[in-house]
Enzyme design. Structure first.
Site, PDB file in Angstrom:
ATOM      1  N   SER A 175      18.068  -7.742  16.107  1.00 17.03           N
ATOM      2  CA  SER A 175      17.450  -6.695  16.914  1.00 17.03           C
ATOM      3  C   SER A 175      16.244  -7.256  17.685  1.00 17.03           C
ATOM      4  CB  SER A 175      17.071  -5.505  16.031  1.00 17.03           C
ATOM      5  OG  SER A 175      16.713  -4.383  16.800  1.00 17.03           O
ATOM      6  N   ASP A 286      26.550   1.214  18.208  1.00 16.31           N
ATOM      7  CA  ASP A 286      25.119   0.963  18.386  1.00 16.31           C
ATOM      8  C   ASP A 286      24.666   1.498  19.738  1.00 16.31           C
ATOM      9  OD1 ASP A 286      22.528   0.012  18.330  1.00 16.31           O
ATOM     10  OD2 ASP A 286      23.090  -2.110  18.537  1.00 16.31           O
ATOM     11  N   HIS A 316      23.920  -0.062  14.470  1.00 13.76           N
ATOM     12  CA  HIS A 316      22.876  -1.068  14.652  1.00 13.76           C
ATOM     13  C   HIS A 316      22.441  -1.640  13.305  1.00 13.76           C
ATOM     14  CE1 HIS A 316      19.727  -3.012  17.022  1.00 13.76           C
ATOM     15  NE2 HIS A 316      18.908  -2.760  16.027  1.00 13.76           N
TER      16      HIS A 316
END
Length: 350
Positions: A175, A286, A316
């Site tokens: 991320s 996501d 995610h």
């Protein structure tokens, strides 16, 4: 969520930003963090593995930054066997996270044993106390520390150097950590002057692995624009992403700032940037899926060596939500194959 640290009783300050009660920003500029790990990082994840050794080290004393290091146990393998090095940066929107959190730790344990690699999970300064690009600078500082480890016998950590192959280094990021990996690649690929033909780098970065990188932009992507009923709102949602950017970008910057949007109106072109192989992983459900796919497609259009893989139906950060799932195992096998493929020597030309 954990109970937040109580705000000071005096004054008229009120809460203007609240991240799950874990991080609160007050109207007078005060920042309050809970000392506890959040519920999404449970301590019930395995903290040890019979085939992995791990320990902590400080790599930046001035900023109290540390790295958690993992290496597979030697077992029946030959003494002195050298392993590829995976430098890993955790996620958390640049505002949350730690290399010591249970989910990050457990994922790195599994990554080390199943990818058969030395894993270095490096911490970095968080926003809003330290707004971007502080995290990028810390990441670059960590690579400098790693380089020093490879050449300075007096200062090096023998526990690390006995197992690490500094000629096979990969940068991985989850991320926000994936965003950091991108910016490290751009900084390295844009560096001038270039090294001469006879020069040797202390470490060689063979590739970058971007796991659902956190990119943004003023214009909403299709996956960002999807509306959910309140009861079905995913944990990582648009309001949360916007809040992360508000807290982490330079004051006054929009989501089109080059830090957030690598292809924004003010972002430098990447045509001349030299990239080693790049693996971009996206999740089918996501909210960042379209940005991840677009990023990989744009790199490919520029002729960069990029491979994009989508895990259909996955949210995610599925690999930190459940580090020991079969799907996480599939991801780690993918990373292991990427390592091998990226280290294949190019044939010499006459």
């Amino acid at each position: 969520m954990p109970a937040a640290v109580a705000a000071p009783a005096s004054g008229d300050a009120n809460v203007v930003e609240d991240l799950f009660g874990f991080l609160r920003v007050l109207s007078d500029g005060s920042i309050i963090r809970s000392p506890d790990d959040p519920e999404f990082s449970p301590t019930t994840f395995p903290s040890d593995h019979p085939s992995v050794q791990w320990r902590d080290a400080v790599y930046d004393k001035a900023n109290s930054l540390r790295v958690r290091m993992y290496k597979p146990s030697a077992g029946a393998e030959p003494v002195g066997r050298k392993l590829p090095v995976l430098v890993h940066f955790h996620g958390g929107g640049f505002c949350l996270g730690s290399c010591t959190w249970g989910n990050v730790h457990s994922f790195c344990l599994r990554l080390a044993t199943e990818a058969d690699a030395v894993v270095l999970s490096a911490g970095y300064r968080l926003a809003p106390e330290h707004r971007l690009p502080a995290a990028f600078d810390d990441a670059e500082g960590f690579l400098k520390w790693l380089s020093d480890q490879s050449v300075n016998a007096a200062a090096s950590d023998g526990w690390l150097t006995e197992a690490a192959d500094f000629g096979r280094v990969f940068v991985t990021g989850d991320s926000a950590g994936g965003t950091m990996a991108h910016h490290l690649a751009v900084r390295a690929g844009s560096a001038t002057p270039k090294r001469g033909e006879g020069d040797v780098d202390p470490i060689t970065i063979k590739g970058y692995v971007l796991l659902m990188p956190f990119f943004g932009g003023v214009h909403r992507s299709k996956s960002e624009a999807v509306e959910f009923p309140l009861e079905e709102l995913p944990f990582v949602n648009l309001a949360l992403l916007d809040q992360f950017w508000r807290l982490s970008l330079p004051v006054g910057a929009s989501r089109d700032h080059p830090i957030a949007n690598p292809f924004g109106p003010d972002s430098p072109g990447l045509d001349s940037v030299e990239f080693p192989p790049v693996l971009v992983v996206s999740g089918g459900t996501d909210i960042l899926r379209d940005r991840n796919v677009d990023y990989a497609e744009r790199l490919a259009a520029l002729g960069k060596p990029v491979k994009a893989i989508e895990f259909g139906g996955q949210p995610h950060g599925f690999y930190t939500l459940d580090p020991w799932s079969e799907t996480t195992g599939e991801l780690i096998r993918l990373i292991a194959r990427f390592i091998v493929d990226s280290c294949v020597l190019e044939p010499k030309t006459a």
